[in-house]
Enzyme design. Structure first.
Site, PDB file in Angstrom:
ATOM      1  N   ASP A 193      33.524  44.525  40.530  1.00  0.00           N
ATOM      2  CA  ASP A 193      34.843  44.195  41.050  1.00  0.00           C
ATOM      3  C   ASP A 193      35.704  45.445  41.057  1.00  0.00           C
ATOM      4  O   ASP A 193      35.329  46.482  40.517  1.00  0.00           O
ATOM      5  CB  ASP A 193      35.486  43.109  40.180  1.00  0.00           C
ATOM      6  CG  ASP A 193      36.506  42.267  40.937  1.00  0.00           C
ATOM      7  OD1 ASP A 193      36.900  42.646  42.054  1.00  0.00           O
ATOM      8  OD2 ASP A 193      36.913  41.229  40.396  1.00  0.00           O
ATOM      9  N   ALA A 208      39.998  46.870  40.634  1.00  0.00           N
ATOM     10  CA  ALA A 208      41.115  46.667  39.710  1.00  0.00           C
ATOM     11  C   ALA A 208      42.394  47.151  40.373  1.00  0.00           C
ATOM     12  O   ALA A 208      42.365  48.003  41.260  1.00  0.00           O
ATOM     13  CB  ALA A 208      40.885  47.413  38.402  1.00  0.00           C
ATOM     14  N   ASP A 209      43.514  46.604  39.926  1.00  0.00           N
ATOM     15  CA  ASP A 209      44.815  47.023  40.433  1.00  0.00           C
ATOM     16  C   ASP A 209      45.391  48.162  39.597  1.00  0.00           C
ATOM     17  O   ASP A 209      46.098  49.016  40.119  1.00  0.00           O
ATOM     18  CB  ASP A 209      45.789  45.839  40.436  1.00  0.00           C
ATOM     19  CG  ASP A 209      45.279  44.699  41.309  1.00  0.00           C
ATOM     20  OD1 ASP A 209      44.826  44.980  42.432  1.00  0.00           O
ATOM     21  OD2 ASP A 209      45.315  43.548  40.855  1.00  0.00           O
ATOM     22  N   GLY A 217      44.099  40.878  39.791  1.00  0.00           N
ATOM     23  CA  GLY A 217      44.716  39.654  40.280  1.00  0.00           C
ATOM     24  C   GLY A 217      45.598  39.829  41.482  1.00  0.00           C
ATOM     25  O   GLY A 217      46.264  38.883  41.900  1.00  0.00           O
ATOM     26  N   GLY A 218      45.587  41.021  42.072  1.00  0.00           N
ATOM     27  CA  GLY A 218      46.356  41.202  43.294  1.00  0.00           C
ATOM     28  C   GLY A 218      45.925  40.227  44.382  1.00  0.00           C
ATOM     29  O   GLY A 218      46.728  39.798  45.191  1.00  0.00           O
ATOM     30  N   GLY A 219      44.651  39.849  44.351  1.00  0.00           N
ATOM     31  CA  GLY A 219      44.125  38.886  45.313  1.00  0.00           C
ATOM     32  C   GLY A 219      44.165  37.455  44.826  1.00  0.00           C
ATOM     33  O   GLY A 219      43.607  36.555  45.461  1.00  0.00           O
ATOM     34  N   GLU A 256      37.607  35.818  38.367  1.00  0.00           N
ATOM     35  CA  GLU A 256      37.079  37.157  38.104  1.00  0.00           C
ATOM     36  C   GLU A 256      36.837  37.359  36.610  1.00  0.00           C
ATOM     37  O   GLU A 256      35.831  37.944  36.208  1.00  0.00           O
ATOM     38  CB  GLU A 256      38.031  38.220  38.643  1.00  0.00           C
ATOM     39  CG  GLU A 256      38.077  38.248  40.160  1.00  0.00           C
ATOM     40  CD  GLU A 256      39.184  39.107  40.728  1.00  0.00           C
ATOM     41  OE1 GLU A 256      39.046  39.519  41.892  1.00  0.00           O
ATOM     42  OE2 GLU A 256      40.195  39.363  40.039  1.00  0.00           O
ATOM     43  N   LYS A 263      44.372  53.952  41.412  1.00  0.00           N
ATOM     44  CA  LYS A 263      44.463  52.811  40.495  1.00  0.00           C
ATOM     45  C   LYS A 263      44.593  53.252  39.033  1.00  0.00           C
ATOM     46  O   LYS A 263      44.831  52.431  38.152  1.00  0.00           O
ATOM     47  CB  LYS A 263      43.243  51.895  40.633  1.00  0.00           C
ATOM     48  CG  LYS A 263      43.013  51.395  42.045  1.00  0.00           C
ATOM     49  CD  LYS A 263      44.172  50.591  42.570  1.00  0.00           C
ATOM     50  CE  LYS A 263      43.865  50.084  43.966  1.00  0.00           C
ATOM     51  NZ  LYS A 263      44.846  49.175  44.473  1.00  0.00           N
TER      52      LYS A 263
END
Length: 185
Positions: free
Chosen positions: A59, A61-62, A73-75, A81, A99
């Site tokens: 995955d 990351a923000d 969790g931006g998406g 996740e 990031k």
């Protein structure tokens, strides 16, 4: 191999590369967007209910702090996740160098129960509801906007708050590898 696929731009770029390798994979997607794209590319997507562990989860990351705390969790799929990351033997985060942060800062995404939402928002402090579709599981998404001086303490406070389904703080213990702009951290 059982593979957890996250949500967002990083995974969207990864999926065609993964599909091109034509490996025998059993994939679990954390969002409908990832599931749809993976299926279109010919990757085998399964229900996560039939698997008790994953070999790897991948995955983005923000935010990534030097101590390896992450914000995701931006998406709006951070609950799924996190469940996928926790079930994986290895959780690999791939991100661009923008990031990287000196320390975690707001916003921290939250998935909340709709039941008692107004009371939950009041108790949490500085929180703003997002004007976005609900989470993959149908729950409202918000952002915690207060200070994040101690990510561990904030994660514990948010995790224990009634009405919070999950928060977007991922502890360093969940993370196996972080790959940023071609470098492993």
């Amino acid at each position: 191999m059982a593979v957890g696929l996250g949500t967002g731009t990083t995974v969207a770029l990864l999926l065609p590369l993964l599909a091109a390798r034509r490996l025998s994979l059993r994939c679990v997607a954390t969002s409908l967007q990832t599931e749809r794209q993976a299926r279109e590319l010919g990757l085998r997507i399964e229900s996560f209910n039939g698997l008790d562990r994953l070999d790897i989860a991948i995955d983005g990351a923000d935010q990534i702090a030097p101590d390896r705390w992450l914000v995701k969790g931006g998406g709006a799929a951070h609950t799924r996740e996190k469940v996928v990351a926790a079930a994986a033997d290895r959780f690999v985060v791939i991100a661009s160098s923008d990031k990287l942060v000196e320390r975690i800062a707001p916003p921290v995404p939250l998935e909340l129960l709709a039941f008692g939402l107004t009371a939950t928002l009041r108790r949490l402090g500085p929180v703003s509801l997002r004007d976005v579709p609900p989470s993959p599981d149908g729950n409202p998404i918000a952002d915690y906007l207060g200070d994040v001086e101690d990510p561990g303490a904030l994660a514990a406070r948010l995790a224990s708050a009634a009405g919070v389904v999950e928060h977007g703080l991922f502890s360093p213990e969940l993370v196996t590898d972080v790959i940023v702009a071609g470098e492993a951290l």
